[in-house]
Scaffold this active site. Structure first.
Site, PDB file in Angstrom:
ATOM      1  N   GLU A 117       7.903  -1.408  -4.418  1.00 32.63           N
ATOM      2  CA  GLU A 117       7.762  -0.489  -3.278  1.00 32.63           C
ATOM      3  C   GLU A 117       8.185  -1.161  -1.973  1.00 32.63           C
ATOM      4  O   GLU A 117       7.839  -0.682  -0.895  1.00 32.63           O
ATOM      5  CB  GLU A 117       6.316   0.021  -3.159  1.00 32.63           C
ATOM      6  CG  GLU A 117       5.781   0.788  -4.364  1.00 32.63           C
ATOM      7  CD  GLU A 117       6.376   2.184  -4.548  1.00 32.63           C
ATOM      8  OE1 GLU A 117       7.286   2.563  -3.777  1.00 32.63           O
ATOM      9  OE2 GLU A 117       5.944   2.877  -5.480  1.00 32.63           O
ATOM     10  N   HIS A 141      -0.694  -0.509  -0.509  1.00 33.37           N
ATOM     11  CA  HIS A 141      -0.660   0.635  -1.416  1.00 33.37           C
ATOM     12  C   HIS A 141      -1.574   0.349  -2.590  1.00 33.37           C
ATOM     13  O   HIS A 141      -1.458  -0.704  -3.233  1.00 33.37           O
ATOM     14  CB  HIS A 141       0.775   0.872  -1.899  1.00 33.37           C
ATOM     15  CG  HIS A 141       0.864   1.754  -3.098  1.00 33.37           C
ATOM     16  ND1 HIS A 141       0.347   3.038  -3.116  1.00 33.37           N
ATOM     17  CD2 HIS A 141       1.385   1.552  -4.337  1.00 33.37           C
ATOM     18  CE1 HIS A 141       0.566   3.577  -4.307  1.00 33.37           C
ATOM     19  NE2 HIS A 141       1.182   2.697  -5.066  1.00 33.37           N
ATOM     20  N   HIS A 143      -3.998   2.253  -6.018  1.00 30.30           N
ATOM     21  CA  HIS A 143      -4.221   3.416  -6.869  1.00 30.30           C
ATOM     22  C   HIS A 143      -5.709   3.781  -6.801  1.00 30.30           C
ATOM     23  O   HIS A 143      -6.448   3.587  -7.765  1.00 30.30           O
ATOM     24  CB  HIS A 143      -3.761   3.111  -8.289  1.00 30.30           C
ATOM     25  CG  HIS A 143      -2.280   2.890  -8.403  1.00 30.30           C
ATOM     26  ND1 HIS A 143      -1.649   2.525  -9.568  1.00 30.30           N
ATOM     27  CD2 HIS A 143      -1.297   3.012  -7.469  1.00 30.30           C
ATOM     28  CE1 HIS A 143      -0.329   2.421  -9.354  1.00 30.30           C
ATOM     29  NE2 HIS A 143      -0.098   2.701  -8.081  1.00 30.30           N
ATOM     30  N   GLU A 171     -18.322   8.662   9.370  1.00 32.41           N
ATOM     31  CA  GLU A 171     -17.488   7.684  10.070  1.00 32.41           C
ATOM     32  C   GLU A 171     -15.997   8.052  10.049  1.00 32.41           C
ATOM     33  O   GLU A 171     -15.219   7.512  10.823  1.00 32.41           O
ATOM     34  CB  GLU A 171     -17.685   6.290   9.483  1.00 32.41           C
ATOM     35  CG  GLU A 171     -17.172   6.160   8.066  1.00 32.41           C
ATOM     36  CD  GLU A 171     -17.315   4.743   7.511  1.00 32.41           C
ATOM     37  OE1 GLU A 171     -17.556   4.627   6.317  1.00 32.41           O
ATOM     38  OE2 GLU A 171     -17.176   3.780   8.274  1.00 32.41           O
ATOM     39  N   HIS A 212      -0.781   9.763  -7.423  1.00 39.20           N
ATOM     40  CA  HIS A 212      -0.349   8.365  -7.471  1.00 39.20           C
ATOM     41  C   HIS A 212      -1.298   7.423  -6.722  1.00 39.20           C
ATOM     42  O   HIS A 212      -1.778   6.457  -7.303  1.00 39.20           O
ATOM     43  CB  HIS A 212       1.085   8.272  -6.929  1.00 39.20           C
ATOM     44  CG  HIS A 212       1.676   6.900  -7.015  1.00 39.20           C
ATOM     45  ND1 HIS A 212       3.027   6.659  -7.075  1.00 39.20           N
ATOM     46  CD2 HIS A 212       1.102   5.677  -7.029  1.00 39.20           C
ATOM     47  CE1 HIS A 212       3.253   5.370  -7.145  1.00 39.20           C
ATOM     48  NE2 HIS A 212       2.097   4.751  -7.109  1.00 39.20           N
TER      49      HIS A 212
HETATM   50  O1  2HA Z   1       3.511  -0.944  -9.647  1.00 40.91           O
HETATM   51  O2  2HA Z   1       2.056   0.819  -7.660  1.00 40.91           O
HETATM   52  O3  2HA Z   1       3.965   2.445  -6.886  1.00 40.91           O
HETATM   53  C1  2HA Z   1       3.503  -0.869  -8.320  1.00 40.91           C
HETATM   54  C2  2HA Z   1       3.184   0.500  -7.900  1.00 40.91           C
HETATM   55  C3  2HA Z   1       4.292   1.447  -7.751  1.00 40.91           C
HETATM   56 ZN    ZN Z   2       1.709   2.783  -7.093  1.00 39.80          ZN
END
Ligand code: 2HA
Ligand code: ZN
Length: 274
Positions: A117, A141, A143, A171, A212
């Site tokens: 990413e 990022h 999950h 909050e 995602h």
């Molecule tokens: O594997 O999370 O979005 C990495 C990720 C792709």
């Molecule tokens: Zn991801």
């Protein structure tokens, strides 16, 4: 510094990776983290830089990131392995003078590459650097399970997500008064998702990727991690309330949101209020 792993920026980066791992947000190779280094960070790490690799061209460009250095997780690497094996799991990359290529100066040993990413991170660093007058340094990022859960049951609008999150934990309007952006489901890792996310990040500190995960920014590791944690917890409360099957007897009203904003001196996004 006795070693690069003693540099505070490296320690903060590794700690945040492990925090995310222990939250359960990084199954397998899921998620990625990048940090735009300060001059002091670079100076502390420079003695440990190795022979320079070759430049690798990107499909994205950002002039305001020319010459910057980033700590990045590696493509296909596991957050679980960051602390036990940092030199394979992480790396430092330098950006060229045109702002469209990187080269590895430390880590990502044995053929590793920056996160898949990286285009999204890079474009979002550019947008957030601009939006915050250089204050923003972290893009993360993850999950986040409960955020992903909500993307199956709420309509995928900035307004619906922002309101649901604001109403689910007191909050939230203070932590992200501008709300959150929502991107539809998109193929991960490419230029399209990078562009869509960076459009959202012109306005918001955080964007949700449908089915995602979550994408957040911050001036430092505490702020970025704290933002992800706050959004994720609020999402958890919201779907648990829905899943309880009980009628919602009360929530945080719009007047209450306005009152929070007034007392805490934050500028709540009025487009999302009734
Ligand atoms: O594997 O999370 O979005 C990495 C990720 C792709
Ligand atoms: Zn991801």
């Amino acid at each position: 510094m006795s070693g690069i792993l003693q540099v505070p920026a490296m320690q903060g980066f590794i700690r945040m990776c492990m925090d995310g791992w222990y939250q359960g947000w990084h199954e397998r190779n899921g998620g990625n983290l990048t940090y735009r280094m300060t001059e002091e960070d670079v100076n502390q790490c420079r003695p440990f830089f190795h022979a320079l690799g070759s430049w690798v061209q990107m499909d994205v460009q950002a002039e305001n990131l020319a010459g910057e250095y980033f700590i990045t997780t590696g493509s296909g690497k596991y957050f679980r392995n960051v602390e036990p094996d940092p030199s394979h799991s992480l790396g430092i990359v330098e950006i060229n003078g045109e702002g469209n290529a990187w080269r590895i100066v430390w880590g990502l040993e044995d053929g590793g590459k920056p996160t898949s990413e990286f285009p999204s991170h890079f474009m979002n660093h550019s947008v957030r650097k601009e939006a915050t007058n250089g204050a923003n340094r972290v893009i993360y990022h993850c999950h986040a399970t409960n955020v992903i859960t909500l993307t199956y049951i709420l309509s995928l609008t900035d307004r619906d997500f922002s309101r649901a999150l604001w109403q689910s934990a007191t909050e939230c309007p203070v932590v992200f008064p501008e709300g959150v952006g929502v991107c539809p489901w998109m193929v991960p890792g490419g230029v399209d998702i990078a562009r869509a996310t960076s459009e959202k990040m012109k306005t918001y500190q955080a964007a949700i990727w449908a089915q995602h995960g979550l994408f957040v920014s911050g001036s430092d590791f505490d702020t970025a991690f704290g933002l992800a944690h706050t959004i994720e917890k609020s999402a958890e409360i919201y779907w648990k309330v829905l899943a309880s099957g009980q009628p919602i007897r009360q929530t945080i009203t719009d007047d209450a949101l306005r009152a929070i904003a007034k007392d805490f001196g934050v500028d709540l996004n009025k487009e999302f209020l009734e």
